[in-house]
Scaffold this active site. Structure first.
Site, PDB file in Angstrom:
ATOM      1  N   ILE A 121     -48.151  46.552  -5.742  1.00 52.62           N
ATOM      2  CA  ILE A 121     -46.729  46.195  -5.711  1.00 52.62           C
ATOM      3  C   ILE A 121     -46.506  44.728  -6.062  1.00 52.62           C
ATOM      4  O   ILE A 121     -45.375  44.255  -6.034  1.00 52.62           O
ATOM      5  CB  ILE A 121     -46.043  46.535  -4.373  1.00 52.62           C
ATOM      6  CG1 ILE A 121     -46.637  45.732  -3.221  1.00 52.62           C
ATOM      7  CG2 ILE A 121     -46.119  48.022  -4.081  1.00 52.62           C
ATOM      8  CD1 ILE A 121     -45.832  45.871  -1.944  1.00 52.62           C
ATOM      9  N   GLU A 122     -47.558  44.005  -6.383  1.00 53.49           N
ATOM     10  CA  GLU A 122     -47.367  42.611  -6.797  1.00 53.49           C
ATOM     11  C   GLU A 122     -47.612  42.484  -8.305  1.00 53.49           C
ATOM     12  O   GLU A 122     -46.699  42.607  -9.099  1.00 53.49           O
ATOM     13  CB  GLU A 122     -48.257  41.682  -5.953  1.00 53.49           C
ATOM     14  CG  GLU A 122     -47.837  41.722  -4.477  1.00 53.49           C
ATOM     15  CD  GLU A 122     -48.595  40.766  -3.574  1.00 53.49           C
ATOM     16  OE1 GLU A 122     -49.334  39.893  -4.052  1.00 53.49           O
ATOM     17  OE2 GLU A 122     -48.450  40.909  -2.332  1.00 53.49           O
ATOM     18  N   MET A 123     -48.879  42.326  -8.726  1.00 53.21           N
ATOM     19  CA  MET A 123     -49.134  42.144 -10.149  1.00 53.21           C
ATOM     20  C   MET A 123     -49.719  43.403 -10.815  1.00 53.21           C
ATOM     21  O   MET A 123     -49.708  43.506 -12.042  1.00 53.21           O
ATOM     22  CB  MET A 123     -50.035  40.929 -10.353  1.00 53.21           C
ATOM     23  CG  MET A 123     -49.362  39.647  -9.807  1.00 53.21           C
ATOM     24  SD  MET A 123     -50.502  38.246  -9.586  1.00 53.21           S
ATOM     25  CE  MET A 123     -50.060  37.249 -11.004  1.00 53.21           C
TER      26      MET A 123
END
Lengths: 337, 337
Positions: A121-123
């Site tokens: 859910i980040e990078m």
């Protein structure tokens, strides 16, 4: 009489122990010495959105060094508009923290830097190999990695980013000037707030050069339960939905335990707490007074403590922008839908 | 004989007309003179994600000045992970374009800068007033606006951003050095490519200092139909789904008409075309040869033209990072979910 006596005693010991100016050099691990080339590479990587699968998210997206070292949001936004679960801690002065992330699950800045690229859910990069393959496909990175580390590797990427982050230090807050002897640097309200901060016990946890606890070996975090006391704020700000360090360790003794965050530049890092649920510093001070010290602070007390916390805003060094090395005639994220 | 004659004629005229070095100063509108303070304010605004409703998207998110002036993606990503419909044009040297956006719907950089903040799939601010209110709530912006413009206004915001963008110029490409007389600056392949570029007619449209057409008054765009010729590429790269300038004017004569884009730094701005559908420069050259000139270029020709286009990569000036002015003790995007 008693009150005056206690006050004098605490201030005397406080000046010697709880309050310290910020050093210009943080702890540097033996296996990752600093160099100008490494710092420059780390800066490029820190600002490079190609560390994310679709080329939209860089370290700087959530930890904005042009601003407060955060994104000023309750919780961050990663690829595809996905929302994270915790408030982005500031990168400024993070080199002085003995453990990283809100739950201390990374011992070092190097370990921390390895997290977000692979977080879906980040990078959202699928693997360390995918990151290394992408970096290797960028000639300017390949050359720098080979010159500095002898290889392109995920570990080397993390080392370079951590080296850059160790330069992100904000000296010369009015508090620092005061502590070093310029008693005119802080205004009366801030000085009164500093005394109150120690008197009521805030400095019991928020001590040390970074106001994040006593000096501990890197990797050994300083944790406290939050909230410690039940109050109306638990429900109002949903303070217990996240189990804190327990989520990382599954150890019952870590339930709702959190790494004590830095207070340096805290006036600039709203919104507050692990879930970013409190949008103003005065309210955050009120909540901390109640939940941690079981005190209901009045407006005057809150105002003084906020004035003190504002004195912890440091000087942000001027930096040049990195130039991100290119991939001539093609895009590495152009085929990513 | 005829071929040689034509070749010489075109090169002679070409050196005088189609090919020009990049000036260091672009056209500056009379109602928005440059100043150091305005440029610095514009730089801060350009990098400030608080121009978007949730604090996640800045001008730089899609037009990355640390890189190619683009986001290297087919189409850009705005707030909430929303995808735009067109490829982000580079901001570098955009000051030399006589019309802005792929369809030329903005006459000036000032007009262009007013678009994305209010676009619901880009930065998503609800109104000009909402932008102005937010800027006014940031003391460092309020002071700068008042000093420079006498007010905080949406127009003033656009003027400051445009002033900064007019500094984003990349001189001293090997092509520029060559044109200025250093005939050793370009390699043989690039020189051969330059000749071919003119010989087959690419320079019929890609002329002028920015390779984006003849010098025209600001606001008067230079448009061409794309694709001009039907070929396998129309379907392969979905080149006609977007109706181009027609979408802005609803004038049938604008159907599939597009502003001729700059070729400066084109080697760095993959993927290509209005929809970002072609990921490599050689393929983009092949497509252009067929769709615009009805020529099937062979690999050798493509290689030469690509070498020429690579010679258009300029020098990116070193810049300091802006510091984004803060809102002490509170966050303007902290309450935005």
């Amino acid at each position: 009489m008693r009150k005056t006596f206690l006050f004098v005693t605490m201030m005397a010991s406080g000046a010697a122990s709880a309050f310290e100016a910020l050093p210009m050099v943080p702890p540097i691990p033996a296996d990752n010495p600093m160099s100008a080339a490494k710092i420059e590479l780390g800066k490029q990587l820190y600002f490079d959105p190609r560390l994310s699968i679709d080329g939209t998210v860089s370290c700087n997206s959530c930890h904005n060094v042009m601003a407060t070292g955060t994104d000023s949001r309750p919780t961050s936004v990663g690829i595809d508009g996905q929302r994270g679960g915790r408030n982005a801690p500031t990168v400024w002065n993070s080199a002085f923290l003995s453990a990283q992330f809100w739950d201390g699950r990374a011992a070092t800045l190097e370990d921390q830097a390895k997290g977000p690229p692979l977080n879906p859910i980040e990078m959202g990069m699928p693997s360390e190999k995918a990151v290394v393959d992408r970096l290797t496909a960028i000639p300017g990175y390949k050359d720098q990695f080979n010159n500095i580390f002898g290889e392109v590797s995920y570990d080397a990427m993390a080392k370079a980013i951590a080296a850059y982050e160790r330069t992100l230090i904000t000296p010369n807050s009015t508090f620092d000037l005061y502590i070093k002897g310029n008693k005119a640097a802080m205004n009366d309200n801030a000085v009164a707030g500093m005394k109150l901060f120690e008197e009521i016990g805030c400095s019991g946890c928020h001590s040390g050069v970074n106001f994040s606890g006593p000096e501990l070996p890197i990797g050994q975090g300083f944790y406290q339960m939050f909230p410690s006391n039940e109050s109306k704020y638990t429900a109002k700000y949903d303070l217990k939905a996240d189990k804190g360090r327990y989520e990382a360790t599954k150890d019952e003794s870590d339930m709702h335990m959190w790494r004590v965050p830095t207070l340096r530049n805290v006036a600039l890092t709203a919104p507050y707490f692990h879930n970013g649920s409190v949008n103003t510093l005065p309210e955050a001070v009120r909540v901390m007074g109640k939940t941690q010290l079981d005190r209901t602070l009045n407006d005057k007390q809150v105002e003084k403590i906020v004035a003190f916390l504002e004195s912890l805003t440091g000087e942000f060094p001027v930096q040049t922008m990195p130039r991100l090395p290119d991939t001539s005639t093609t895009s590495l994220v152009g085929a990513v839908k």
